[in-house]
Scaffold this motif. Structure first.
Motif, short mmCIF file in Angstrom:
data_model
loop_
_atom_site.label_atom_id
_atom_site.label_comp_id
_atom_site.label_asym_id
_atom_site.label_seq_id
_atom_site.Cartn_x
_atom_site.Cartn_y
_atom_site.Cartn_z
N ALA A 1 0.33 82.35 22.10
CA ALA A 1 1.49 83.17 20.90
C ALA A 1 2.49 81.85 20.71
O ALA A 1 3.45 81.96 19.50
N LEU A 2 2.75 81.31 21.49
CA LEU A 2 3.50 80.08 21.04
C LEU A 2 3.09 79.13 19.89
O LEU A 2 3.44 78.44 19.71
N VAL A 3 1.45 79.17 20.07
CA VAL A 3 1.23 78.18 19.12
C VAL A 3 1.51 78.93 17.90
O VAL A 3 1.49 78.29 16.83
N ASN A 4 1.44 79.75 17.35
CA ASN A 4 1.70 80.76 16.39
C ASN A 4 3.07 80.50 15.99
O ASN A 4 3.22 80.01 15.02
N VAL A 5 4.02 80.73 17.00
CA VAL A 5 5.34 80.23 16.76
C VAL A 5 5.35 78.88 16.01
O VAL A 5 6.95 78.71 15.63
N ALA A 6 5.02 78.19 17.20
CA ALA A 6 5.41 76.82 16.70
C ALA A 6 4.57 76.33 15.32
O ALA A 6 5.21 75.44 14.65
N LEU A 7 3.47 76.80 15.37
CA LEU A 7 2.86 76.60 12.95
C LEU A 7 3.96 76.97 13.04
O LEU A 7 4.28 76.79 11.44
N ASN A 8 4.34 78.54 12.77
CA ASN A 8 5.39 79.03 12.15
C ASN A 8 6.87 78.12 11.59
O ASN A 8 7.68 78.16 10.59
N LEU A 9 7.27 77.88 12.89
CA LEU A 9 8.08 76.80 13.24
C LEU A 9 8.02 75.49 11.86
O LEU A 9 8.40 75.21 11.45
N SER A 10 6.54 75.26 12.22
CA SER A 10 7.11 73.80 11.70
C SER A 10 6.37 73.82 10.04
O SER A 10 7.07 73.44 9.12
N ILE A 11 6.08 75.51 9.59
CA ILE A 11 6.10 76.01 8.18
C ILE A 11 7.73 75.85 7.69
O ILE A 11 7.74 75.32 6.71
N ASN A 12 8.26 76.60 8.27
CA ASN A 12 9.76 76.37 8.64
C ASN A 12 10.52 75.55 8.30
O ASN A 12 11.49 74.83 6.89
N MET A 13 10.05 74.11 8.73
CA MET A 13 10.30 72.72 9.14
C MET A 13 10.16 71.81 7.36
O MET A 13 11.07 71.62 7.42
N ASP A 14 8.97 72.84 6.77
CA ASP A 14 8.46 71.45 5.94
C ASP A 14 9.30 72.19 4.90
O ASP A 14 9.97 71.26 3.69
N ASN A 15 9.75 73.32 4.90
CA ASN A 15 9.86 74.28 3.83
C ASN A 15 11.60 73.73 4.29
O ASN A 15 12.24 73.60 1.99
N THR A 16 11.99 73.18 4.20
CA THR A 16 13.79 72.92 4.70
C THR A 16 13.53 71.41 4.61
O THR A 16 14.88 71.06 3.65
N GLN A 17 12.97 70.75 4.73
CA GLN A 17 12.76 69.45 4.33
C GLN A 17 12.56 69.45 2.84
O GLN A 17 13.53 68.22 2.30
N ARG A 18 12.23 70.06 2.41
CA ARG A 18 11.77 69.73 0.92
C ARG A 18 13.36 70.89 0.04
O ARG A 18 13.62 69.86 -1.03
N GLN A 19 13.90 71.30 0.76
CA GLN A 19 14.72 72.07 0.24
C GLN A 19 16.40 71.10 0.89
O GLN A 19 17.14 70.81 -0.19
N TYR A 20 15.95 69.86 1.23
CA TYR A 20 16.72 68.91 1.79
C TYR A 20 16.33 68.04 0.97
O TYR A 20 17.77 67.65 0.06
#
Length: 1226
Positions: free
Chosen positions: A198-217
């Motif tokens: 379950a934590l791996v799934n959370v980390a994966l989603n978090l990684s995707i969100n960070m990539d999206n945020t980085q692109r927005q930044y």
């Protein structure tokens, strides 16, 4: 506060668990005694809530998200209380009845809490929810895992980052996973692995969100200064980065605290859980986990001892290799562990072998260059495996490898048929593979292996027909004769598979029920094959009419036709062509296989249910009329030629007789009266003695068919009395004829006569009247003594021979290995035919003695047949079987005496062989002495009488000639019941004299050893006292005997008396002038075994009454008894020591395992699990990445200190063999 009168605990909504009026734990803990009371009072409440939570998960019916949401609300209100609920939930899921109180939660370390819970564990049973059986626990595991997944998912945005909840749970699960209690270790490992997933799934989603945020930044930075929103994005990026670090800390704590230790746990289920989940992590979050630092654990564990763990390794790898985008990250792993995966295709667990082949298929699909030709060939041959799932997996691999590069047919182009179709080359490739595999008799297995993945190719019969009939295209290489033969065989197998819809013999447990879809497919295939081959079969037969092998296979095709299509499809002219071709083949060929195939084809076509019956019946009758007329005409001329027949005439008679015999096998030819002509032919052969061998063999076979068809008519019940009389006369005359041919000089003729005789004796035995067929009683035929003797002599002369002595060579190939195997197979059939006569009581059972005595000498060739015969005869008559066994030993003993003389050496190989045979016979009686009691007693009686039968011609002072037989007989003493040993001993004394009792020379040792074997435990019931059990325990049992035990002993004694009276009558109470009866001894169960007096021991058969002790011979007898008692006492002392050591070992083992909770260090987990080993793993260290996460959870004022992990008590050597441990791996 101790109960809930106002309903403070309630369930709201579906599956919601909640409490009313809760206060924070901190408030309740403040103040004096009232606060403590509230704490304890609330704990009672909390216990009820926890039980509700556990029950909801156990039932698995509620919406898990509602349960989790309610717990989250409770956590937000009072996180200590909610965490206490969760901790107790994990404790209960482990099967522990203990409850963690709030006081324990606040003031005790995890290790102390776990130790306390271990003490409160229910030790009555080793079961716990994950291992319990029953419908209520069936879905527990899935519900338990779902609860953990939903909990993390619902907490992923805030609660898991509060540095309290996750740290507490991870710390608890880490401590529980290190417990020696299997239930704690198993449950907590499963929970920790699912938590990690379950934590791996959370980390994966978090990684995707960070990539999206980085692109927005980055996009915001490119905007004008006045329109930027950098501050908010920078704060979001910072927060997400902190969260990612926190998630990595949690995952690292679980991985290092649980996985690294438990993937090599002593319990296979725990190891399997770890490997299964790491496969999920690598597949889910390949960027973080799909590297050599994690893959190495899967590679190591492929050497696990348990099949279920190896299976999880392969399924985990299948998920990775299925995604072709991940192949680049798997290159190094593939190069290091490919050989191991290839070798696992021969795993002793079939499920593992199947998954290994499927994994190699995925590897092959990802890249053609990874697997070498040798790797592929090791999988190819598995298409011939007897285990169908393995063969089907190998067939799919073969199909992907050989047929994956076929061209895709363009839909816009007209579809090509026949040898121009795309399947033509694929069918040729199949033929080439079949020929190169050099297993030409297994085409049916090859077809079955590829049926699931290549049925469209294999059912392209139009293309196969074109390849056989049409001329090769310009530039195309035509099929050779050998390739055409293989194609015909494969074509026949595909037609059989499509028509019967079940695997060939040896694969599968039998015919299964077809689904509606499968039945429709079967009917469609039969219709299509009939329409195709009804037209194509006559030209195929015409083209290959002189080729026996091809014709034999082609003639089997009509057996699978839908014959109604000949009429509905207006194909009568093709039927006429087929019948003409069959007639021509019968006239051309004399090969038995071809003629029998023609006979079966006529039988399949002559079905009265179809309208074509009359047409086929007329053609068959015309053919048979011509054959019989020709045979009678040729036979008359042949017999008139007398002692010097012409070779051409003999060949004509033989070829015609072969055709008639082949047809008589499947068709009733009674109206042609073939018995008279064949009997005349056989009788002439006996009188002249120069009849050709093959003519006699086929005449015997044809006459046998005549008898059987006549019997079939008589058995229908509508026959006349004259028919019964005729059959009886013909059968008896034919049996006498076969008996006369047993004396033939030709071995093949004798074998044919013997086989037919055994069949006829079985058919016309007393079994013929069973099932309400008393009308056939006049036909019962019992062989006389002379016939039984001749049959037995044939077996001894032609079956029990050395391989090199078999002079019946076939075509000069006897020296060839295949020829030897065929000859052995023939001899086994002859022996089995005779053994059936023994089993069904057609011949006397005592004739089996000559068979049984060959058990050891010919064990490799006929051991299974002889053993089964002994088993069956024992079921029929135990006593007669025992008499037969002892008779076989007596015969061997007499043969040894005639060869070596009476003064033979008992250490000679001959005598030791007889003794070993007796031991083998003894083992066949089994462990149930009550069932074989009378048989064993009769065996000893016959053995004793035989031993004293022949007196020594030198005088009474010398041992009887057969006395050494008692040494052989002693092998059966252990099968006697204790009560019967005394009876048999008394019977032995009837044959002994006083001088015999005093003898101590070597020649009298068989008598001494046999008497000792009978006296061991034969006079008392204290055998158990000699064991290692304490005298105190024995005293208690003797003081309080169970009533049932006493009754059993009484019944055994009475039965012993009745059994003994059967063959001793009243002689057991008689005594010889010298030998005294054994006194009834008082049980020594109350005494210490070490203090047994000689006069109290069970050797009292030689003790004398007081008034006789002054006689000289009595003193000698007493001294003799003393010496035996001393020897026996030493032996008993040694037995007591051994039994005591064994008992102590068993008790220690029971103490260790009794609770069912603690796990000892078990056997090494890795063993040789391969049917064949193909080398070891090479150095795996080269080029591997050594970087792994090394982050521990930092200390915090809100974070509970994680208890120190115990040293891991599982030795790495317990799971890795030297090929793995000797290398630093990654």
């Amino acid at each position: 506060d101790f109960d809930d009168p106002d309903g403070r605990i309630a369930v709201q909504g579906k599956g919601k668990v909640c409490t009313k009026g809760k206060k924070p734990l901190g408030e309740k803990g403040k103040g004096g005694g009232k606060g403590i009371g509230r704490l304890n009072g609330h704990h009672q409440e909390n216990g009820m809530e926890n039980i509700m939570l556990f029950e909801v998960v156990k039932l698995g019916k509620s919406a898990m998200q509602s349960v989790v949401d309610d717990w989250i609300e409770s956590y937000k209100h009072d996180r200590d209380t909610a965490l206490l609920d969760l901790i107790n939930f994990f404790i209960q899921c482990s099967g522990c009845k203990g409850v963690v109180s709030g006081e324990m939660f606040r003031h005790m370390q995890n290790s102390e809490i776990i130790r306390k819970m271990t003490e409160e564990f229910d030790e009555d049973s080793g079961d716990y929810p994950l291992t319990m059986a029953g419908p209520q626990w069936k879905k527990f595991k899935s519900s338990f895992c779902e609860f953990i997944g939903v909990l993390v998912r619902q907490c992923q945005y805030s609660i898991i980052y509060d540095e309290y909840m996750m740290d507490t749970v991870i710390s608890l699960l880490t401590g529980l996973s290190d417990s020696q209690v299997r239930a704690f270790r198993h449950t907590s490992t499963l929970a920790a692995m699912k938590l990690m997933t379950a934590l791996v799934n959370v980390a994966l989603n978090l990684s995707i969100n960070m990539d999206n945020t980085q692109r927005q930044y980055e996009a915001e930075r490119n905007k004008m200064i006045g329109k930027r929103a950098n501050d908010r994005l920078e704060l979001l990026l910072q927060t997400q980065g902190e969260n990612q670090d926190e998630i990595e800390n949690m995952m690292n704590a679980i991985f290092k605290g649980v996985f690294v230790h438990r993937y090599r746990d002593a319990i296979a289920e725990i190891r399997a859980i770890c490997i299964e989940e790491i496969g999920v992590w690598m597949k889910m979050y390949s960027d973080a986990f799909l590297n050599d630092s994690y893959l190495k654990y899967v590679g190591w564990t492929m050497h696990d001892k348990q099949g279920e763990v190896r299976l999880k390794c392969l399924t985990a790898l299948q998920g990775l290799y299925y995604n072709r985008e991940l192949n680049a990250k798997l290159e190094l792993f593939t190069s290091r562990f490919k050989d191991r995966i290839v070798s696992m295709t021969l795993d002793k667990e079939y499920d593992v072998a199947v998954q290994a082949i499927k994994l190699l298929t995925l590897v092959l699909h990802s890249s053609d260059e990874v697997l070498t030709a040798e790797d592929c060939e090791s999988v190819y041959h598995l298409v011939y495996s007897a285990h169908r799932p393995v063969a089907v997996a190998a067939g799919e691999f073969l199909f992907k490898k050989l047929f994956s590069h076929r061209d895709i047919e363009d839909d816009s182009m007209p579809k090509r048929r026949g040898r121009q179709s795309l399947n033509a080359n694929l069918i040729k490739t199949t033929v080439f593979f079949f020929l190169e595999s050099e297993l030409h008799e297994h085409a049916a297995y090859l077809v079955d292996s590829m049926w699931d993945c290549a049925s469209e190719l294999l059912k392209d019969w139009e293309c196969m027909i074109s390849l056989l009939l049409d001329e090769a295209l310009p530039g195309e290489e035509a099929l050779t004769d050998r390739q055409e033969t293989a194609l015909v065989e494969i074509m026949l197998c595909t037609i059989r598979q499509a028509a019967e819809c079940h695997p060939p013999v040896g694969r599968g447990s039998g015919k299964r029920v077809l689904t509606a879809k499968e039945k429709k497919t079967q009917l469609d295939d039969r219709t299509r094959m009939t329409e195709l081959f009804a037209v194509a079969l006559p030209p195929l037969l015409a083209k290959y009419s002189v080729d026996s092998e091809k014709v034999t296979n082609l003639l089997q095709l009509p057996q699978f036709f839908d014959l109604e299509i000949y009429t509905t499809g207006r194909l009568e002219k093709h039927l006429e062509a087929l019948l003409r071709q069959i007639r021509e083949i019968v006239e051309k060929h004399t090969d038995t296989d071809v003629l029998e195939a023609c006979s079966k084809t006529y039988h399949a076509l002559c079905n009265e249910e179809f309208t074509i019956f009359n047409r086929v019946d007329i053609a068959r009758s015309q053919l048979l009329d011509e054959l019989v007329d020709k045979f009678n005409r040729l036979l008359e001329d042949f017999l008139q030629e007398g002692e010097d027949p012409d070779e051409d005439d003999a060949y004509q008679v033989l070829s015609t007789l072969k055709r008639i015999t082949a047809f008589h096998n499947a068709h009733d030819l009674s109206k042609w009266d073939l018995f008279t002509s064949n009997y005349k032919l056989l009788n002439t052969g006996i009188e002249n003695g120069d009849m050709p061998e093959q003519i006699v063999i086929h005449a015997l076979q044809c006459t046998h068919y005549v008898i059987l068809w006549h019997l079939a008519k008589v058995s229908e019940g509508s026959c006349r009395k004259e028919d019964m009389v005729t059959l009886r006369k013909q059968m008896r005359a034919f049996c006498l004829m076969c008996q006369r041919y047993l004396a033939s000089v030709n071995t093949a003729v004798k074998e044919q006569a013997f086989t037919i005789l055994c069949d006829l004796l079985m058919i016309f035995s007393h079994q013929i009247i069973a099932g309400g067929r008393e009308i056939l009683e006049p036909l019962v035929y019992t062989p006389d003594a002379s016939l039984q003797s001749e049959l037995l002599s044939f077996i001894l002369d032609h079956v029990f021979i050395d391989q090199d002595d078999d002079s019946n060579s076939t075509d000069g190939q006897q020296d060839d290995e295949a020829g030897k195997i065929e000859a052995l197979h023939k001899r086994r059939n002859l022996l089995a035919a005779y053994c059936k006569l023994i089993i069904y009581n057609v011949v006397e059972m005592k004739t089996g003695a000559d068979i049984f005595k060959q058990y050891m000498r010919y064990y490799n060739d006929y051991g299974d047949i002889i053993k089964e015969t002994m088993s069956k005869t024992r079921q029929i008559d135990k006593i007669q079987c025992a008499k037969t066994l002892i008779l076989s030993l007596q015969q061997l003993f007499n043969e040894m005496l005639s060869d070596l003389g009476p003064c033979f050496d008992r250490s000679s190989s001959n005598f030791c062989g007889i003794k070993e045979l007796a031991r083998r016979f003894s083992l066949t009686f089994g462990l149930d002495q009550l069932k074989t009691r009378e048989a064993i007693a009769m065996l000893h009686k016959d053995g004793i009488e035989f031993a004293f039968k022949e007196q020594n011609p030198q005088g009474d002072g010398y041992p009887p000639l057969n006395l050494a037989f008692l040494d052989i007989l002693s092998e059966f003493s252990s099968k006697l019941m204790r009560q019967d040993k005394r009876t048999v001993h008394m019977y032995l004394e009837r044959f002994m004299t006083f001088q015999m009792a005093l003898q101590r020379e070597d020649c009298w040792l068989p008598l001494i050893s046999y008497r000792n074997s009978l006296q061991a435990g034969g006079d008392d019931d204290t055998m158990s006292v000699v064991s290692g059990i304490s005298s105190r325990g024995s005293t208690i049992r003797s003081k309080k005997p169970k009533p049932a035990t006493g009754k059993r002993k009484l019944s055994e004694a009475e039965e012993s008396s009745s059994s003994s009276d059967m063959w001793l009558n009243r002689e057991q109470s008689m005594q010889t002038p010298v030998m005294m009866p054994s006194p009834h001894l008082t049980s020594t169960v109350m005494r210490d075994p070490k203090r047994l007096r000689p006069e109290d021991s069970y050797m009292g058969v030689y003790t004398m009454p007081p008034e006789q002790q002054q006689q000289p011979h009595t003193q000698v007898t007493w001294m003799l008894a003393q010496r035996q008692q001393q020897e026996e006492a030493a032996r008993q002392q040694h037995e007591r020591a051994m039994n005591y050591a064994k008992l102590r070992s068993n008790l220690q083992h029971a103490i260790r395992r009794g609770s069912g909770l603690m796990e000892d260090d078990e056997e090494p987990i890795v063993e040789d699990v391969m049917m064949s080993s193909e080398g070891r793993i090479e150095d795996l260290n080269e080029g591997m990445d050594f970087d792994t996460m090394d982050i521990d959870l930092p200390a915090s004022k809100n974070r509970r200190e994680r208890s120190e992990l115990k040293p891991d008590f599982f030795d790495p050597a317990s799971i890795m063999d030297e090929s793995v441990l000797g290398v630093p791996m990654f």
